[in-house]
Design a protein around this motif. Structure first.
Motif, PDB file in Angstrom:
ATOM      1  N   PRO A  95       0.815  -1.219   0.000  1.00 53.64           N
ATOM      2  CA  PRO A  95       0.000   0.000   0.000  1.00 53.64           C
ATOM      3  C   PRO A  95       0.846   1.265   0.000  1.00 53.64           C
ATOM      4  O   PRO A  95       0.324   2.357  -0.201  1.00 53.64           O
ATOM      5  CB  PRO A  95      -0.795  -0.109   1.308  1.00 53.64           C
ATOM      6  CG  PRO A  95       0.038  -0.976   2.197  1.00 53.64           C
ATOM      7  CD  PRO A  95       0.754  -1.935   1.280  1.00 53.64           C
ATOM      8  N   PRO A 141      -0.162   1.026  -4.322  1.00 56.74           N
ATOM      9  CA  PRO A 141      -1.483   0.694  -3.766  1.00 56.74           C
ATOM     10  C   PRO A 141      -2.478   0.203  -4.811  1.00 56.74           C
ATOM     11  O   PRO A 141      -3.368  -0.575  -4.488  1.00 56.74           O
ATOM     12  CB  PRO A 141      -1.943   2.008  -3.123  1.00 56.74           C
ATOM     13  CG  PRO A 141      -1.056   3.080  -3.665  1.00 56.74           C
ATOM     14  CD  PRO A 141       0.235   2.408  -4.023  1.00 56.74           C
ATOM     15  N   ARG A 161      -4.583  -2.859  -3.444  1.00 58.04           N
ATOM     16  CA  ARG A 161      -5.904  -2.571  -2.897  1.00 58.04           C
ATOM     17  C   ARG A 161      -6.649  -1.739  -3.938  1.00 58.04           C
ATOM     18  O   ARG A 161      -6.794  -0.524  -3.782  1.00 58.04           O
ATOM     19  CB  ARG A 161      -5.685  -1.768  -1.612  1.00 58.04           C
ATOM     20  CG  ARG A 161      -6.837  -1.663  -0.690  1.00 58.04           C
ATOM     21  CD  ARG A 161      -6.442  -0.877   0.545  1.00 58.04           C
ATOM     22  NE  ARG A 161      -5.690  -1.641   1.510  1.00 58.04           N
ATOM     23  CZ  ARG A 161      -4.934  -1.107   2.475  1.00 58.04           C
ATOM     24  NH1 ARG A 161      -4.789   0.194   2.573  1.00 58.04           N
ATOM     25  NH2 ARG A 161      -4.312  -1.876   3.332  1.00 58.04           N
ATOM     26  N   ALA A 176      -8.810   0.565  -5.898  1.00 55.03           N
ATOM     27  CA  ALA A 176      -9.736   1.518  -5.282  1.00 55.03           C
ATOM     28  C   ALA A 176     -10.052   2.645  -6.251  1.00 55.03           C
ATOM     29  O   ALA A 176      -9.233   3.009  -7.096  1.00 55.03           O
ATOM     30  CB  ALA A 176      -9.101   2.104  -4.009  1.00 55.03           C
ATOM     31  N   PRO A 186      -7.782   7.418  -3.987  1.00 57.36           N
ATOM     32  CA  PRO A 186      -6.488   7.069  -3.380  1.00 57.36           C
ATOM     33  C   PRO A 186      -6.394   7.502  -1.922  1.00 57.36           C
ATOM     34  O   PRO A 186      -7.076   8.435  -1.506  1.00 57.36           O
ATOM     35  CB  PRO A 186      -5.498   7.889  -4.218  1.00 57.36           C
ATOM     36  CG  PRO A 186      -6.275   9.085  -4.656  1.00 57.36           C
ATOM     37  CD  PRO A 186      -7.706   8.633  -4.807  1.00 57.36           C
ATOM     38  N   PRO A 187      -5.510   6.846  -1.142  1.00 49.68           N
ATOM     39  CA  PRO A 187      -5.180   7.389   0.182  1.00 49.68           C
ATOM     40  C   PRO A 187      -4.325   8.644   0.012  1.00 49.68           C
ATOM     41  O   PRO A 187      -3.853   8.945  -1.092  1.00 49.68           O
ATOM     42  CB  PRO A 187      -4.372   6.259   0.837  1.00 49.68           C
ATOM     43  CG  PRO A 187      -3.805   5.478  -0.300  1.00 49.68           C
ATOM     44  CD  PRO A 187      -4.765   5.627  -1.446  1.00 49.68           C
ATOM     45  N   ARG A 247     -11.371  -4.158   3.777  1.00 50.93           N
ATOM     46  CA  ARG A 247     -12.083  -2.888   3.953  1.00 50.93           C
ATOM     47  C   ARG A 247     -13.586  -3.077   4.101  1.00 50.93           C
ATOM     48  O   ARG A 247     -14.241  -2.389   4.877  1.00 50.93           O
ATOM     49  CB  ARG A 247     -11.819  -1.978   2.737  1.00 50.93           C
ATOM     50  CG  ARG A 247     -10.422  -1.469   2.657  1.00 50.93           C
ATOM     51  CD  ARG A 247     -10.120  -0.943   1.273  1.00 50.93           C
ATOM     52  NE  ARG A 247     -10.048  -2.020   0.299  1.00 50.93           N
ATOM     53  CZ  ARG A 247      -9.921  -1.846  -1.009  1.00 50.93           C
ATOM     54  NH1 ARG A 247      -9.886  -0.632  -1.501  1.00 50.93           N
ATOM     55  NH2 ARG A 247      -9.833  -2.874  -1.826  1.00 50.93           N
ATOM     56  N   THR A 283     -14.598   2.221  -1.461  1.00 44.69           N
ATOM     57  CA  THR A 283     -13.139   2.378  -1.621  1.00 44.69           C
ATOM     58  C   THR A 283     -12.695   3.842  -1.582  1.00 44.69           C
ATOM     59  O   THR A 283     -11.933   4.300  -2.415  1.00 44.69           O
ATOM     60  CB  THR A 283     -12.621   1.669  -2.901  1.00 44.69           C
ATOM     61  OG1 THR A 283     -13.132   2.287  -4.073  1.00 44.69           O
ATOM     62  CG2 THR A 283     -12.969   0.197  -2.900  1.00 44.69           C
ATOM     63  N   SER A 297     -10.875   4.971   0.779  1.00 46.55           N
ATOM     64  CA  SER A 297      -9.510   4.907   1.342  1.00 46.55           C
ATOM     65  C   SER A 297      -9.318   5.723   2.618  1.00 46.55           C
ATOM     66  O   SER A 297      -8.184   5.923   3.054  1.00 46.55           O
ATOM     67  CB  SER A 297      -8.446   5.309   0.299  1.00 46.55           C
ATOM     68  OG  SER A 297      -8.401   4.359  -0.740  1.00 46.55           O
ATOM     69  N   THR A 341      -7.365   4.026   5.267  1.00 45.39           N
ATOM     70  CA  THR A 341      -5.903   4.028   5.112  1.00 45.39           C
ATOM     71  C   THR A 341      -5.341   5.412   5.422  1.00 45.39           C
ATOM     72  O   THR A 341      -4.341   5.548   6.135  1.00 45.39           O
ATOM     73  CB  THR A 341      -5.514   3.646   3.665  1.00 45.39           C
ATOM     74  OG1 THR A 341      -6.071   2.378   3.369  1.00 45.39           O
ATOM     75  CG2 THR A 341      -4.009   3.575   3.493  1.00 45.39           C
ATOM     76  N   THR A 342      -5.999   6.448   4.900  1.00 44.40           N
ATOM     77  CA  THR A 342      -5.498   7.809   5.116  1.00 44.40           C
ATOM     78  C   THR A 342      -5.440   8.132   6.614  1.00 44.40           C
ATOM     79  O   THR A 342      -4.490   8.771   7.080  1.00 44.40           O
ATOM     80  CB  THR A 342      -6.406   8.823   4.388  1.00 44.40           C
ATOM     81  OG1 THR A 342      -6.309   8.562   2.988  1.00 44.40           O
ATOM     82  CG2 THR A 342      -5.991  10.251   4.654  1.00 44.40           C
TER      83      THR A 342
END
Ligand code: SF4
Length: 393
Positions: free
Chosen positions: A246, A250, A254, A256, A259-260, A326, A352, A354, A357-358
């Protein structure tokens, strides 16, 4: 769960050591109790604790600064993750201590009521990075045998300790050259789509695992299959396959739509990423011992179609089971409801975004801020919005 403090990927990550074991036991018991209340039984549960050291991506202390410990110097990743000095490379002697930390954590996992431990080898974290340590000298680098020594010695240590706990491995089955946002294609204050970094004068890319070094945007599963066979000979038959990392790719790990904060806009339709992982798992399973049990991941971008695709891949024999990541944060009951023939609650399906993650990347607790009312109502939700605006995601 980190096997020790310095191996945490963020300051909120659990640590499975003596001081924290009682708390982890409490969490495990509360989850089993909740499962019992929801499903009226617990004998359908198989509980695994994932053991890890985050290596290059360690941020163990409040404030979340990178405090990396690495397998080797990496010309394309060092500057990004604050690796500036050879003293950040773990020595062979450091690794002997780390092996004993894994053995201790596995013992605590058994005492806390886990059925198995997953000896994590994915996403660029330490044991995964060692699989690509071709240029490292000493006992843990160079040959395939040396690069997999950590796994063999951790397993030997767990068994020498008389610990009968089940063993699994989560493995990044393939990897790509690191990607970065293409600044020339950034629009309206948003990150640009991902593009591979240049090789900076390298003729091949020798650092990862499961890619063609001469063309590091193409999986090569030769060593991946060798690793799966090694797991088999060590008595590890449960394998969860994932991909990349990731932190630097990423989109392959993952897939998505969004994005993160430290990522980039998708460089391909995320469905391509989902299909790539499904195809790789299928190809690996087709040549592995029938005793091996494969869990596939990376399905969340399928959204409301996740249960249908998961059912199809299992029915076709391409994978033995599908794991949810997720999607479990936003909609933990999705599979129970799908299997029970109920309509899927579309407002709860992971889209998704993110945020889960963020948030931990920026020192906040992980959770589904957009869809889970608990996280939505926390003060951190506002903080997260500002972080996302500033990052252009
Ligand atoms: S924050 Fe929620 S919707 Fe977004 S990726 Fe995570 S689980 Fe899915």
């Amino acid at each position: 769960m980190a096997v020790r403090h310095d191996g945490r990927a963020n300051p909120n990550q659990l640590i499975l050591d003596e001081p924290h074991a009682a708390g982890i036991r409490e969490v495990r018991d509360a989850l089993v109790e909740a499962h019992s209340e929801a499903h009226g039984q617990t004998d359908d549960l198989v509980i695994g604790f994932q053991l890890t050291h985050s290596g290059r991506y360690c941020r163990p202390n409040p404030g979340g600064a990178f405090e990396p410990r690495v397998a080797f110097r990496h010309p394309l990743l060092d500057a990004r993750f604050r690796v500036t000095d050879d003293s950040q490379i773990l020595t062979d002697a450091d690794l002997r201590i780390l092996i004993s930390d894994y053995v201790k954590s596995a013992r605590l996992a058994l005492e806390c009521g886990a059925d198995f431990v997953d000896i994590k080898h994915c996403h660029g974290y330490l044991l995964h990075e060692f699989l690509g340590a071709r240029g490292r000298s000493g006992e843990f680098g160079g040959s395939f045998e040396n690069r997999t020594r950590l796994l063999r010695e951790i397993v030997a240590g767990i068994r020498a300790d008389g610990n009968p706990i089940g063993l699994g491995v989560r493995l990044s089955a393939f990897d790509f050259l690191p990607f970065v946002p293409d600044a020339s294609r950034a629009r309206n204050g948003r990150l640009g789509p991902g593009m591979p970094v240049g090789l900076s004068g390298l003729e091949i890319y020798p650092f990862g695992f499961g890619h063609d070094p001469a063309n590091p945007l193409v999986p090569d599963l030769t060593e991946t299959r060798q690793f799966i066979e090694l797991c088999h000979t060590l008595g590890i038959t449960l394998i969860n396959l994932t991909a990349g990392s990731p932190y630097y790719v990423p989109h392959i790990q993952r897939p998505a739509a969004f994005p993160p904060s430290d990522g980039y806009q998708p460089p391909e339709d995320p469905l391509v990423g989902v299909a790539r992982q499904i195809a790789v798992v299928r190809a690996i399973k087709a040549t592995a011992s029938p005793e091996m049990v494969f869990v596939g991941t990376g399905y969340s971008y399928l959204q409301e179609f996740l249960p249908n695709v998961a059912q199809a891949t299992v029915r076709q024999g391409w994978v033995d089971s599908v794991g949810l990541g997720r999607m479990v944060l936003s909609y933990p009951e999705i599979i129970t409801e799908a299997v029970g023939g109920h309509e899927i609650a579309r407002t709860r399906v992971c889209r998704t975004f993110s945020d889960c993650t963020t948030a931990p990347r920026n020192g906040l607790p992980s959770g589904c801020y957009p869809l889970d009312p608990h996280y939505k109502a926390t003060p951190e939700a506002e903080q997260l919005k500002k972080i996302k605006q500033a990052a252009g995601v």
